[in-house]
Design a protein around this motif. Structure first.
Motif, PDB file in Angstrom:
ATOM      1  N   ARG A 174       0.851  -1.187   0.000  1.00 43.07           N
ATOM      2  CA  ARG A 174       0.000   0.000   0.000  1.00 43.07           C
ATOM      3  C   ARG A 174       0.884   1.233   0.000  1.00 43.07           C
ATOM      4  O   ARG A 174       2.020   1.205   0.473  1.00 43.07           O
ATOM      5  CB  ARG A 174      -0.933   0.021   1.208  1.00 43.07           C
ATOM      6  N   ASP A 175       0.343   2.291  -0.552  1.00 44.29           N
ATOM      7  CA  ASP A 175       0.974   3.602  -0.466  1.00 44.29           C
ATOM      8  C   ASP A 175       0.504   4.232   0.851  1.00 44.29           C
ATOM      9  O   ASP A 175      -0.675   4.462   1.025  1.00 44.29           O
ATOM     10  CB  ASP A 175       0.544   4.455  -1.662  1.00 44.29           C
ATOM     11  N   THR A 176       1.439   4.486   1.762  1.00 40.61           N
ATOM     12  CA  THR A 176       1.052   4.974   3.080  1.00 40.61           C
ATOM     13  C   THR A 176       0.601   6.430   3.069  1.00 40.61           C
ATOM     14  O   THR A 176       0.065   6.917   4.064  1.00 40.61           O
ATOM     15  CB  THR A 176       2.208   4.804   4.079  1.00 40.61           C
ATOM     16  N   THR A 177       0.809   7.119   1.947  1.00 42.77           N
ATOM     17  CA  THR A 177       0.379   8.519   1.882  1.00 42.77           C
ATOM     18  C   THR A 177      -0.956   8.681   1.163  1.00 42.77           C
ATOM     19  O   THR A 177      -1.560   9.750   1.206  1.00 42.77           O
ATOM     20  CB  THR A 177       1.433   9.367   1.161  1.00 42.77           C
ATOM     21  N   ARG A 178      -1.378   7.610   0.495  1.00 49.52           N
ATOM     22  CA  ARG A 178      -2.646   7.646  -0.219  1.00 49.52           C
ATOM     23  C   ARG A 178      -3.360   6.325   0.023  1.00 49.52           C
ATOM     24  O   ARG A 178      -2.767   5.347   0.431  1.00 49.52           O
ATOM     25  CB  ARG A 178      -2.418   7.800  -1.732  1.00 49.52           C
ATOM     26  N   ASP A 179      -4.626   6.299  -0.231  1.00 50.77           N
ATOM     27  CA  ASP A 179      -5.388   5.057  -0.094  1.00 50.77           C
ATOM     28  C   ASP A 179      -5.324   4.290  -1.407  1.00 50.77           C
ATOM     29  O   ASP A 179      -6.305   4.194  -2.148  1.00 50.77           O
ATOM     30  CB  ASP A 179      -6.828   5.380   0.300  1.00 50.77           C
ATOM     31  N   VAL A 180      -4.153   3.762  -1.686  1.00 50.44           N
ATOM     32  CA  VAL A 180      -3.920   2.987  -2.899  1.00 50.44           C
ATOM     33  C   VAL A 180      -3.217   1.700  -2.519  1.00 50.44           C
ATOM     34  O   VAL A 180      -2.253   1.708  -1.755  1.00 50.44           O
ATOM     35  CB  VAL A 180      -3.077   3.769  -3.921  1.00 50.44           C
ATOM     36  N   MET A 181      -3.699   0.611  -3.066  1.00 52.91           N
ATOM     37  CA  MET A 181      -3.115  -0.703  -2.838  1.00 52.91           C
ATOM     38  C   MET A 181      -2.547  -1.206  -4.163  1.00 52.91           C
ATOM     39  O   MET A 181      -3.114  -0.943  -5.222  1.00 52.91           O
ATOM     40  CB  MET A 181      -4.174  -1.677  -2.320  1.00 52.91           C
ATOM     41  N   PHE A 182      -1.441  -1.921  -4.084  1.00 47.50           N
ATOM     42  CA  PHE A 182      -0.774  -2.413  -5.281  1.00 47.50           C
ATOM     43  C   PHE A 182      -0.636  -3.935  -5.224  1.00 47.50           C
ATOM     44  O   PHE A 182      -0.595  -4.540  -4.155  1.00 47.50           O
ATOM     45  CB  PHE A 182       0.628  -1.799  -5.407  1.00 47.50           C
ATOM     46  N   LEU A 183      -0.533  -4.525  -6.404  1.00 48.48           N
ATOM     47  CA  LEU A 183      -0.134  -5.914  -6.535  1.00 48.48           C
ATOM     48  C   LEU A 183       0.990  -5.948  -7.558  1.00 48.48           C
ATOM     49  O   LEU A 183       0.766  -5.726  -8.743  1.00 48.48           O
ATOM     50  CB  LEU A 183      -1.298  -6.800  -6.977  1.00 48.48           C
ATOM     51  N   HIS A 184       2.195  -6.214  -7.072  1.00 47.54           N
ATOM     52  CA  HIS A 184       3.361  -6.304  -7.934  1.00 47.54           C
ATOM     53  C   HIS A 184       3.490  -7.772  -8.356  1.00 47.54           C
ATOM     54  O   HIS A 184       3.653  -8.641  -7.497  1.00 47.54           O
ATOM     55  CB  HIS A 184       4.625  -5.870  -7.196  1.00 47.54           C
ATOM     56  N   MET A 185       3.447  -8.015  -9.656  1.00 44.54           N
ATOM     57  CA  MET A 185       3.488  -9.377 -10.163  1.00 44.54           C
ATOM     58  C   MET A 185       4.696  -9.560 -11.069  1.00 44.54           C
ATOM     59  O   MET A 185       4.983  -8.709 -11.911  1.00 44.54           O
ATOM     60  CB  MET A 185       2.210  -9.698 -10.943  1.00 44.54           C
ATOM     61  N   LYS A 186       5.390 -10.674 -10.925  1.00 46.42           N
ATOM     62  CA  LYS A 186       6.522 -10.994 -11.772  1.00 46.42           C
ATOM     63  C   LYS A 186       6.477 -12.463 -12.152  1.00 46.42           C
ATOM     64  O   LYS A 186       5.685 -13.226 -11.612  1.00 46.42           O
ATOM     65  CB  LYS A 186       7.844 -10.676 -11.086  1.00 46.42           C
ATOM     66  N   SER A 187       7.317 -12.842 -13.100  1.00 43.45           N
ATOM     67  CA  SER A 187       7.387 -14.235 -13.571  1.00 43.45           C
ATOM     68  C   SER A 187       5.998 -14.750 -13.944  1.00 43.45           C
ATOM     69  O   SER A 187       5.618 -15.869 -13.590  1.00 43.45           O
ATOM     70  CB  SER A 187       8.015 -15.126 -12.491  1.00 43.45           C
ATOM     71  N   LEU A 188       5.277 -13.943 -14.688  1.00 42.81           N
ATOM     72  CA  LEU A 188       3.900 -14.301 -15.042  1.00 42.81           C
ATOM     73  C   LEU A 188       3.870 -15.436 -16.046  1.00 42.81           C
ATOM     74  O   LEU A 188       4.743 -15.552 -16.909  1.00 42.81           O
ATOM     75  CB  LEU A 188       3.182 -13.075 -15.586  1.00 42.81           C
ATOM     76  N   THR A 189       2.866 -16.279 -15.913  1.00 43.77           N
ATOM     77  CA  THR A 189       2.656 -17.405 -16.816  1.00 43.77           C
ATOM     78  C   THR A 189       1.246 -17.318 -17.393  1.00 43.77           C
ATOM     79  O   THR A 189       0.415 -16.520 -16.958  1.00 43.77           O
ATOM     80  CB  THR A 189       2.822 -18.738 -16.086  1.00 43.77           C
ATOM     81  N   HIS A 190       0.990 -18.173 -18.374  1.00 43.65           N
ATOM     82  CA  HIS A 190      -0.338 -18.199 -18.987  1.00 43.65           C
ATOM     83  C   HIS A 190      -1.418 -18.445 -17.938  1.00 43.65           C
ATOM     84  O   HIS A 190      -2.545 -17.939 -18.054  1.00 43.65           O
ATOM     85  CB  HIS A 190      -0.402 -19.291 -20.054  1.00 43.65           C
ATOM     86  N   GLU A 191      -1.090 -19.222 -16.905  1.00 45.23           N
ATOM     87  CA  GLU A 191      -2.069 -19.552 -15.862  1.00 45.23           C
ATOM     88  C   GLU A 191      -2.471 -18.330 -15.021  1.00 45.23           C
ATOM     89  O   GLU A 191      -3.443 -18.385 -14.269  1.00 45.23           O
ATOM     90  CB  GLU A 191      -1.517 -20.635 -14.939  1.00 45.23           C
ATOM     91  N   ASP A 192      -1.724 -17.251 -15.132  1.00 48.88           N
ATOM     92  CA  ASP A 192      -2.068 -16.038 -14.397  1.00 48.88           C
ATOM     93  C   ASP A 192      -3.076 -15.164 -15.151  1.00 48.88           C
ATOM     94  O   ASP A 192      -3.515 -14.140 -14.626  1.00 48.88           O
ATOM     95  CB  ASP A 192      -0.808 -15.221 -14.103  1.00 48.88           C
ATOM     96  N   THR A 193      -3.431 -15.575 -16.356  1.00 47.12           N
ATOM     97  CA  THR A 193      -4.427 -14.832 -17.117  1.00 47.12           C
ATOM     98  C   THR A 193      -5.775 -14.887 -16.405  1.00 47.12           C
ATOM     99  O   THR A 193      -6.283 -15.959 -16.098  1.00 47.12           O
ATOM    100  CB  THR A 193      -4.560 -15.411 -18.531  1.00 47.12           C
ATOM    101  N   ALA A 194      -6.331 -13.730 -16.114  1.00 50.00           N
ATOM    102  CA  ALA A 194      -7.580 -13.660 -15.357  1.00 50.00           C
ATOM    103  C   ALA A 194      -8.013 -12.206 -15.229  1.00 50.00           C
ATOM    104  O   ALA A 194      -7.238 -11.288 -15.544  1.00 50.00           O
ATOM    105  CB  ALA A 194      -7.403 -14.258 -13.959  1.00 50.00           C
ATOM    106  N   VAL A 195      -9.231 -12.014 -14.758  1.00 49.22           N
ATOM    107  CA  VAL A 195      -9.652 -10.692 -14.293  1.00 49.22           C
ATOM    108  C   VAL A 195      -9.260 -10.593 -12.824  1.00 49.22           C
ATOM    109  O   VAL A 195      -9.588 -11.482 -12.031  1.00 49.22           O
ATOM    110  CB  VAL A 195     -11.167 -10.489 -14.469  1.00 49.22           C
ATOM    111  N   TYR A 196      -8.578  -9.531 -12.489  1.00 49.31           N
ATOM    112  CA  TYR A 196      -8.111  -9.323 -11.121  1.00 49.31           C
ATOM    113  C   TYR A 196      -8.994  -8.282 -10.444  1.00 49.31           C
ATOM    114  O   TYR A 196      -9.221  -7.204 -10.996  1.00 49.31           O
ATOM    115  CB  TYR A 196      -6.648  -8.887 -11.123  1.00 49.31           C
ATOM    116  N   TYR A 197      -9.456  -8.629  -9.255  1.00 56.05           N
ATOM    117  CA  TYR A 197     -10.375  -7.785  -8.509  1.00 56.05           C
ATOM    118  C   TYR A 197      -9.758  -7.330  -7.187  1.00 56.05           C
ATOM    119  O   TYR A 197      -9.080  -8.095  -6.500  1.00 56.05           O
ATOM    120  CB  TYR A 197     -11.659  -8.550  -8.172  1.00 56.05           C
ATOM    121  N   CYS A 198     -10.061  -6.116  -6.842  1.00 52.49           N
ATOM    122  CA  CYS A 198      -9.744  -5.578  -5.525  1.00 52.49           C
ATOM    123  C   CYS A 198     -10.980  -5.738  -4.644  1.00 52.49           C
ATOM    124  O   CYS A 198     -12.113  -5.548  -5.115  1.00 52.49           O
ATOM    125  CB  CYS A 198      -9.394  -4.098  -5.695  1.00 52.49           C
ATOM    126  N   ALA A 199     -10.775  -6.122  -3.389  1.00 52.75           N
ATOM    127  CA  ALA A 199     -11.903  -6.371  -2.493  1.00 52.75           C
ATOM    128  C   ALA A 199     -11.604  -5.838  -1.098  1.00 52.75           C
ATOM    129  O   ALA A 199     -10.446  -5.786  -0.672  1.00 52.75           O
ATOM    130  CB  ALA A 199     -12.197  -7.863  -2.419  1.00 52.75           C
TER     131      ALA A 199
END
Length: 127
Positions: free
Chosen positions: A73-98
């Protein structure tokens, strides 16, 4: 009541990296659990990563992540991140924040435990 908006999805080659962000409006409480889920075509919604919204709050990852993703998260703003690396075909999807806004305790991994959702952002891993 908070609102969530994801951004940052797109097309990436296998082995590549991507950073998703979730902008949270409405003054989220530090007691909230925030999370990323994903849903591939024909699959159930799957827990990716979660974080207690307090600064320095605990984190949890889905078993499939295997040190490839980092939630932050950015501690100065209300923003959350997902840092993704080494992506594969199996990571294909719609990603949701909850957000889980009405309970306390640990970070839940069931989608039914979250009461607020964004619209999702598509991640496609393809060459």
């Amino acid at each position: 009541q908070v609102q969530l908006e994801e951004a940052g999805g797109g097309l990436v080659q296998p082995g590549g990296s991507l950073i998703l962000r979730c902008v949270i409006s409405g003054r989220p409480s530090k007691s909230y659990s925030m999370a990323w889920f994903r849903q591939g075509q024909g699959n159930d919604r799957e827990f990716v990563a979660g974080k207690k919204w307090t600064v320095g709050g605990s984190v949890k990852y889905g078993d499939f992540v295997k040190d490839r993703f980092i939630i932050s998260r950015d501690t100065t703003r209300d923003v959350m991140f997902l840092h993704m690396k080494s992506l594969t075909h199996e990571d294909t999807a719609v990603y949701y924040c909850a957000a889980q806004t009405h309970a306390y305790g640990g970070i839940p991994t069931r989608s039914s435990d979250y009461d607020t959702w964004g619209q999702g952002t598509q991640v496609t891993v393809s060459s």
